[in-house]
Design a protein around this motif. Structure first.
Motif, PDB file in Angstrom:
ATOM      1  N   LEU A 185       0.831  -1.195   0.000  1.00 36.32           N
ATOM      2  CA  LEU A 185       0.000   0.000   0.000  1.00 36.32           C
ATOM      3  C   LEU A 185       0.872   1.254   0.000  1.00 36.32           C
ATOM      4  CD1 LEU A 185      -2.789   1.302   0.103  1.00 36.32           C
ATOM      5  CD2 LEU A 185      -2.738   1.022   2.588  1.00 36.32           C
ATOM      6  N   GLY A 186       1.949   1.225   0.785  1.00 38.54           N
ATOM      7  CA  GLY A 186       2.877   2.349   0.824  1.00 38.54           C
ATOM      8  C   GLY A 186       3.548   2.588  -0.514  1.00 38.54           C
ATOM      9  N   THR A 187       3.884   1.516  -1.219  1.00 39.43           N
ATOM     10  CA  THR A 187       4.511   1.634  -2.533  1.00 39.43           C
ATOM     11  C   THR A 187       3.576   2.339  -3.517  1.00 39.43           C
ATOM     12  OG1 THR A 187       5.857  -0.320  -2.186  1.00 39.43           O
ATOM     13  CG2 THR A 187       5.481   0.328  -4.470  1.00 39.43           C
ATOM     14  N   VAL A 188       2.301   1.952  -3.514  1.00 40.52           N
ATOM     15  CA  VAL A 188       1.327   2.588  -4.412  1.00 40.52           C
ATOM     16  C   VAL A 188       1.109   4.040  -4.007  1.00 40.52           C
ATOM     17  CG1 VAL A 188      -1.050   2.520  -5.259  1.00 40.52           C
ATOM     18  CG2 VAL A 188       0.231   0.401  -4.985  1.00 40.52           C
ATOM     19  N   ALA A 189       1.069   4.316  -2.708  1.00 44.28           N
ATOM     20  CA  ALA A 189       0.910   5.699  -2.245  1.00 44.28           C
ATOM     21  C   ALA A 189       2.083   6.561  -2.722  1.00 44.28           C
ATOM     22  CB  ALA A 189       0.798   5.733  -0.728  1.00 44.28           C
ATOM     23  N   LEU A 190       3.300   6.030  -2.655  1.00 49.15           N
ATOM     24  CA  LEU A 190       4.470   6.775  -3.132  1.00 49.15           C
ATOM     25  C   LEU A 190       4.407   7.004  -4.639  1.00 49.15           C
ATOM     26  CD1 LEU A 190       7.337   5.229  -0.991  1.00 49.15           C
ATOM     27  CD2 LEU A 190       6.354   7.524  -0.813  1.00 49.15           C
ATOM     28  N   GLN A 191       3.912   6.021  -5.387  1.00 51.33           N
ATOM     29  CA  GLN A 191       3.753   6.191  -6.831  1.00 51.33           C
ATOM     30  C   GLN A 191       2.767   7.325  -7.123  1.00 51.33           C
ATOM     31  OE1 GLN A 191       2.468   2.303  -8.021  1.00 51.33           O
ATOM     32  NE2 GLN A 191       4.535   1.542  -8.322  1.00 51.33           N
ATOM     33  N   ALA A 192       1.685   7.375  -6.368  1.00 54.82           N
ATOM     34  CA  ALA A 192       0.692   8.444  -6.571  1.00 54.82           C
ATOM     35  C   ALA A 192       1.303   9.806  -6.234  1.00 54.82           C
ATOM     36  CB  ALA A 192      -0.540   8.184  -5.703  1.00 54.82           C
ATOM     37  N   LEU A 193       2.063   9.886  -5.164  1.00 59.02           N
ATOM     38  CA  LEU A 193       2.691  11.151  -4.806  1.00 59.02           C
ATOM     39  C   LEU A 193       3.729  11.568  -5.836  1.00 59.02           C
ATOM     40  CD1 LEU A 193       3.008  10.661  -0.959  1.00 59.02           C
ATOM     41  CD2 LEU A 193       1.477  12.233  -2.154  1.00 59.02           C
ATOM     42  N   ASP A 194       4.482  10.613  -6.357  1.00 58.21           N
ATOM     43  CA  ASP A 194       5.455  10.922  -7.408  1.00 58.21           C
ATOM     44  C   ASP A 194       4.779  11.442  -8.672  1.00 58.21           C
ATOM     45  OD1 ASP A 194       7.659  10.281  -5.885  1.00 58.21           O
ATOM     46  OD2 ASP A 194       7.871   8.259  -6.721  1.00 58.21           O
ATOM     47  N   ALA A 195       3.584  10.922  -8.960  1.00 55.34           N
ATOM     48  CA  ALA A 195       2.849  11.337 -10.161  1.00 55.34           C
ATOM     49  C   ALA A 195       2.336  12.766 -10.059  1.00 55.34           C
ATOM     50  CB  ALA A 195       1.685  10.382 -10.428  1.00 55.34           C
ATOM     51  N   CYS A 196       2.378  13.341  -8.869  1.00 53.23           N
ATOM     52  CA  CYS A 196       1.915  14.718  -8.684  1.00 53.23           C
ATOM     53  C   CYS A 196       2.803  15.712  -9.395  1.00 53.23           C
ATOM     54  CB  CYS A 196       1.873  15.071  -7.197  1.00 53.23           C
ATOM     55  SG  CYS A 196       0.644  14.163  -6.269  1.00 53.23           S
ATOM     56  N   GLN A 197       4.004  15.278  -9.759  1.00 51.58           N
ATOM     57  CA  GLN A 197       5.000  16.170 -10.349  1.00 51.58           C
ATOM     58  C   GLN A 197       5.164  17.381  -9.454  1.00 51.58           C
ATOM     59  OE1 GLN A 197       3.590  16.936 -14.305  1.00 51.58           O
ATOM     60  NE2 GLN A 197       3.956  14.852 -14.967  1.00 51.58           N
ATOM     61  N   PRO A 198       5.654  17.145  -8.220  1.00 48.56           N
ATOM     62  CA  PRO A 198       5.733  18.232  -7.246  1.00 48.56           C
ATOM     63  C   PRO A 198       6.477  19.437  -7.794  1.00 48.56           C
ATOM     64  CG  PRO A 198       6.399  16.146  -6.264  1.00 48.56           C
ATOM     65  CD  PRO A 198       6.247  15.913  -7.736  1.00 48.56           C
ATOM     66  N   ASN A 199       5.949  20.598  -7.454  1.00 40.20           N
ATOM     67  CA  ASN A 199       6.617  21.825  -7.881  1.00 40.20           C
ATOM     68  C   ASN A 199       7.645  22.214  -6.812  1.00 40.20           C
ATOM     69  OD1 ASN A 199       4.706  22.418  -5.951  1.00 40.20           O
ATOM     70  ND2 ASN A 199       4.164  24.375  -6.817  1.00 40.20           N
ATOM     71  N   TYR A 200       8.587  22.975  -7.191  1.00 37.95           N
ATOM     72  CA  TYR A 200       9.650  23.400  -6.272  1.00 37.95           C
ATOM     73  C   TYR A 200       9.502  24.891  -6.030  1.00 37.95           C
ATOM     74  CZ  TYR A 200      11.593  18.869  -7.273  1.00 37.95           C
ATOM     75  OH  TYR A 200      11.770  17.529  -7.403  1.00 37.95           O
ATOM     76  N   ALA A 201       9.562  25.271  -4.752  1.00 40.57           N
ATOM     77  CA  ALA A 201       9.429  26.690  -4.401  1.00 40.57           C
ATOM     78  C   ALA A 201      10.767  27.236  -3.960  1.00 40.57           C
ATOM     79  CB  ALA A 201       8.403  26.855  -3.283  1.00 40.57           C
TER      80      ALA A 201
END
Length: 71
Positions: free
Chosen positions: A55-71
């Motif tokens: 479940l944690g692996t899939v959660a990390l995949q979803a967070l990675d897919a967010c394409q986090p922006n950098y401030a």
């Protein structure tokens, strides 16, 4: 630098054992939905019956897919 990532999670426990995680799109300090042509590979499904690690692996995949922006 700071990253901004958010995944929305829902589960219709009366209908299925599948949890749905939807990646959000970071925009400055907030988040917004993806445009329909950008939504490919932003939704993840996993069974509630998997191990915590899976479940944690899939959660990390979803967070990675967010394409986090950098401030």
């Amino acid at each position: 630098m700071s990253k901004s990532a958010l995944a929305f999670v829902d589960w219709d426990y009366e209908e299925t054992d599948q949890i749905r995680l939807r990646a959000s799109r970071g925009r400055g300090g907030g988040h917004s939905a993806w445009y329909s042509h950008e939504n490919h590979a932003k939704v993840f499904h996993v069974s509630i019956n998997v191990t915590d690690e899976e479940l944690g692996t899939v959660a990390l995949q979803a967070l990675d897919a967010c394409q986090p922006n950098y401030a």
